[in-house]
Design an enzyme around this catalytic site. Structure first.
Site, PDB file in Angstrom:
ATOM      1  N   LYS A  80       7.228  -9.452   3.196  1.00 27.89           N
ATOM      2  CA  LYS A  80       5.953  -9.072   3.822  1.00 27.89           C
ATOM      3  C   LYS A  80       5.021  -9.362   2.814  1.00 27.89           C
ATOM      4  O   LYS A  80       5.075  -8.985   1.568  1.00 27.89           O
ATOM      5  CB  LYS A  80       6.054  -7.750   4.272  1.00 27.89           C
ATOM      6  CG  LYS A  80       4.792  -7.074   5.152  1.00 27.89           C
ATOM      7  CD  LYS A  80       4.900  -5.886   5.775  1.00 27.89           C
ATOM      8  CE  LYS A  80       3.811  -5.433   6.464  1.00 27.89           C
ATOM      9  NZ  LYS A  80       3.960  -3.957   7.067  1.00 27.89           N
ATOM     10  N   SER A 155       2.743  -3.734  12.016  1.00 25.78           N
ATOM     11  CA  SER A 155       2.176  -4.487  11.359  1.00 25.78           C
ATOM     12  C   SER A 155       3.100  -5.571  10.602  1.00 25.78           C
ATOM     13  O   SER A 155       2.582  -6.714  10.292  1.00 25.78           O
ATOM     14  CB  SER A 155       1.373  -3.898  10.036  1.00 25.78           C
ATOM     15  OG  SER A 155       2.224  -3.019   9.312  1.00 25.78           O
ATOM     16  N   SER A 179       5.790   0.300  11.761  1.00 28.57           N
ATOM     17  CA  SER A 179       5.533  -1.028  11.596  1.00 28.57           C
ATOM     18  C   SER A 179       6.561  -1.907  11.294  1.00 28.57           C
ATOM     19  O   SER A 179       6.627  -3.076  11.083  1.00 28.57           O
ATOM     20  CB  SER A 179       4.421  -1.388  10.399  1.00 28.57           C
ATOM     21  OG  SER A 179       3.209  -1.108  11.004  1.00 28.57           O
TER      22      SER A 179
HETATM   23  N1  GLN Z   1       0.495   0.869  14.122  1.00 23.33           N
HETATM   24  C1  GLN Z   1       0.067   2.072  13.291  1.00 23.33           C
HETATM   25  C2  GLN Z   1      -0.933   1.765  12.549  1.00 23.33           C
HETATM   26  O1  GLN Z   1      -1.736   1.114  12.888  1.00 23.33           O
HETATM   27  C3  GLN Z   1       1.133   1.844  12.046  1.00 23.33           C
HETATM   28  C4  GLN Z   1       1.193   0.962  10.865  1.00 23.33           C
HETATM   29  C5  GLN Z   1       2.318   0.763   9.893  1.00 23.33           C
HETATM   30  O2  GLN Z   1       3.318   1.414  10.366  1.00 23.33           O
HETATM   31  N2  GLN Z   1       1.906   0.241   8.816  1.00 23.33           N
HETATM   32  O3  GLN Z   1      -1.423   2.348  11.480  1.00 23.33           O
END
Ligand code: GLN
Length: 488
Positions: A80, A155, A179
């Site tokens: 990532k 994400s 995410s």
């Molecule tokens: N969807 C959540 C956010 O927007 C979690 C994102 C994540 O786990 N990085 O913060």
């Protein structure tokens, strides 16, 4: 070769059925064929690193020949783009870091390199990991290989799409509120968010430091165990990394589930859950019962507060973490600033996208004098209650089971202008991060042709147990082996 699991690839390399260079070339060719956004591809990679990959592969072949290889030496992997990678752009999905070439490797990258894994490139992601659909990336959205008009989740959407389409056999992700698990669910993968402190955050660009945790995104629980083994463990460079023994995650995969107590939180099966997903989760529970598990209803009374508490805590921490991007030391700098304040303001306004700016503003507000007690401190109190709910539940059960996400992959653009409905994607995953617990998503079937994920949550340090439950379930089901037809 691309349909093989990490385990099968390792066997193939050991038996000299193919070399690491051949394997790496094969995946690089698939990326070239399926991923380019300019030709309508998935856009799962922000940066592909063919020269580095082939050099690492050649080195891995030497190691394999010399007999000093690790279990995963020679196997390609996608990282990532939140993990710093020396000499390679590390963008975190943001214009702010579009030109940032990291001078050092994140600990996760170092450990993968040391094990002889081959880095194919850096995967697309929501900007600074803020999002649930991969649509906030400066580099454009990623397509879901199961239906290219749908989001892959976020994400870690690039990692999920890349592995689902078998452009990489496995990938890393990070999970602050879901995410790893949510994109794993939407793309038919096995994704594991370990206990907070299990994997070093050193060199992993910070979003919300008390919640962020790295983890594997793989085809199966068996593969997740192999990759977790490489990256787990104490790192003195990260003061939040915990010095706790790392078990052999593969050793307990086949343990019996006889007597396993599965807790079903009533809050996870109520309103808002797609009924077809509920039916598939029930079918999975029936399979686990056949393997010897028993089921008990548990109560997580404060779980409804997890999304609101998270959306105070995570923005508060991100507003602090992202203050370092000021146009002075590194990252985007505006043209011709008139004075220091103009430099700060325009560099940040130009470098950050809309969602990041929204969160920085909410977080700054929540932390400001006069509001700190009302919002931030209050959210931290709620966080404690959520953790206590889990402690209580784990007196009655060994693992908690429920859906990963309330719905299957949605259409690109469908929620982009509605932040609240986007935030609710993580309604079942966020509490785990607030409590620091390990959570896992595994494939549990299909609804309208799209993958459905099942979530397992365990007490602190129960990664081996979660992997064991997942592996046994995958021994009696084949959902996790399905590949989208266009990429088979
Ligand atoms: N969807 C959540 C956010 O927007 C979690 C994102 C994540 O786990 N990085 O913060």
């Amino acid at each position: 070769m691309h349909t093989l699991s990490l385990r099968a690839l390792a066997d193939g390399l050991a038996q000299k059925k193919f070399s690491s260079v051949e394997l790496t070339q094969h995946f690089l060719e698939r990326i070239a064929r399926f991923d380019s956004a300019t030709t309508g591809g998935l856009n799962s990679f922000i940066t592909v690193t063919p020269e580095l990959a082939l050099a690492q592969a050649a080195e891995a072949d030497t190691r394999l020949a010399n007999g000093n290889a690790h279990a995963l030496t020679g196997i390609p992997l996608a990282q990532k783009d939140i993990f710093c990678s020396q000499g390679v752009r590390t963008s975190c999905g943001s214009k702010m870091l579009d030109s940032f070439i990291s001078p050092y490797n994140a600990e996760v990258v170092t450990r993968c390199n040391d094990a002889g894994l081959v880095m194919l490139g850096k995967t697309n992601m929501d900007e600074f990991a803020m999002g649930s659909s991969n649509e906030t990336s400066f580099y454009g959205n990623v397509q879901n290989p199961w239906d290219t008009s749908c989001v892959p989740g976020g994400s870690s959407g690039g990692s999920a799409a890349a592995v689902a389409a078998r452009l990489a056999p496995a990938a890393t992700g990070t999970d602050t509120g879901g995410s790893i698990r949510q994109p794993a669910a939407l793309c038919n993968l096995t994704g594991l968010k370990p206990s907070y402190g299990r994997i070093s955050r050193w060199g992993m660009i910070a979003f919300a430091s008390s919640l962020d945790q790295a983890g594997p995104m793989t085809q199966s629980a068996e593969d997740a165990a192999l990759l977790l083994q490489v990256v787990a463990g104490h790192d003195a460079k990260d003061s939040t990394s915990i010095d706790h023994p790392v078990p052999d995650y593969s050793a307990s995969l086949n343990d019996s589930l006889k007597g396993l107590r599965i807790g079903l939180p009533k809050q996870f099966f109520g309103e808002g859950l797609n009924p077809e997903i509920a039916t598939l989760i029930e079918a999975a529970i029936a399979e686990l019962k056949k393997l010897g598990a028993t089921v008990v209803e548990v109560d997580l009374p404060n779980s409804g507060l997890s999304v609101p508490a998270y959306y105070v805590i995570a923005p508060a921490e991100c507003s602090s973490n992202l203050s370092r991007f000021d146009g002075v030391r590194f990252g985007h700098r505006c043209e011709n600033p008139t004075d220091l304040e103009d430099l700060y303001k325009r560099s940040r306004a130009e470098g950050f996208g809309e969602e990041v700016r929204r969160r920085v503003m909410i977080g700054t507000y929540a932390l400001s004098a006069g509001y700190y007690d009302a919002y931030y401190l209050q959210a931290q109190r709620v966080r404690r209650l959520i953790k206590q709910d889990f402690d209580q539940a784990f007196t009655q059960c060994d693992v908690i089971l429920g859906p990963t996400a309330p719905e299957v992959a949605f259409a690109l653009g469908a929620k982009k202008t509605d932040p609240v409905s986007m935030y609710l994607q993580d309604i079942y995953t966020i509490a785990t991060n607030l409590a620091g617990l390990p959570g896992m998503s595994i494939p549990a079937g299909f609804s309208q042709g799209l993958p459905v994920g099942l979530q397992l949550i365990g007490p602190y340090w129960s990664e081996a147990k979660l992997l064991n439950v997942a592996h046994r379930y995958q021994g009696v089901t084949d959902w996790h082996t399905r590949i989208p037809a266009a990429f088979a």
